[in-house]
Design an enzyme around this catalytic site. Sequence first.
Site: not given
Ligand code: AMP
Length: 354
Positions: A115, A217, A220
Amino acid sequence: MSEFSPRVFSGVQPTGNLHLGNYLGAIRKFVALQESHNCVYCVVDLHAMTAQLVHEDLEEQIRSITAAFLAAGIDPKAHIVFNQSRVPQHAELAWIFNCVARIGWMNRMTQFKDKAGKDRENASLGLLAYPSLMAADILLYRATHVPVGDDQKQHLELTRDIAQKFNSDFSERIEKLGLGVEMMVGEERVNGYFPLTEPLIEGPAPRVMSLRDGTKKMSKSDVSDLSRINLTDDADTISKKIRKAKTDPEPLPSDLEGLVDRPEADNLVGIYAALSDRSKADVIAEFGGRQFSAFKPALSELAVSVLSPISTQMRSLLDDPAYIDGVLADGGERAGEIAEKTMKDVKAIIGLLA
Ligand code: AMP
Ligand code: TRP
């Protein structure tokens, strides 16, 4: 020997639309764990400020993640749903953890490196300290289990390092105040205030990959919307994205071994398995030998049947922001009671007069 009572904590940042990776890696697990555990689910709004300070629509984003939690099936009465900034002890404990954790630990975090990019000197101090706030989120509730996607594994190891250093640096005072809980660290029996939290990462889709590139991956921030399925996509959009998903020319293999070195096929099989609560082996047993032209429509149908009711419910919840705000206020109050007790203990352990 007393033990930590099992408690689940997890958080999601209110930054951008939720996608299938968030759903399968995190939210779907949150829902399932309600059956067996006391759960605390948090919209981590203070984390949202670490990469970008000003967000025009932060209030809506917080409500939208909350709506996704509820629409997916989280029960805010039986468990706790709230936004982080409502409970000031998150920031308070994070400060203390800033003094427990070492700068070197933070500098090693791959998420920070990703990041911050090339210009690390210009990243916010909050971005560097992000994992310390995350450890505070979890340990404020002395949570024993944290469901997350695979990308959060390193942050959870760091949470354990912080708990362990706090427990050991303050062991005498913890013992003297009678605030410790006995636990096993490897072969050793120790008395600690904070549990060594376990991540819950397993399952067929711990890391959902981009639909355009099976080695990246699903995220968003990907510029291509075709790379991800958003929780708010309608049925036609979901079908179109799956139809256009990158694949290789071979049919699906007849055993799991055959998915090795076929990242796109592996990803789609994993998604199918996670959406239907089956194993990848099970999905291969059904679809092995079939062409993607047969598998993709089945996957679309499944994805639509799981996601459509959630997005419909999300939309109707978002029509009533006062209801959502009420859920967060109520959850914040109940979270605050636990948090207050922990901070009182922590201050006594450290020797801060309160
Ligand atoms: P965040 O939106 O970064 O706060 O992520 C929220 C949750 O979604 C966290 O537990 C991340 O590990 C999970 N997460 C985000 N992207 C992925 C992905 N591509 N595959 C699996 N889990 C994900
Ligand atoms: N770092 C997590 C993510 O980006 C979000 C998060 C913040 C979190 N605090 C947490 C996850 C506590 C689990 C537990 O996905």
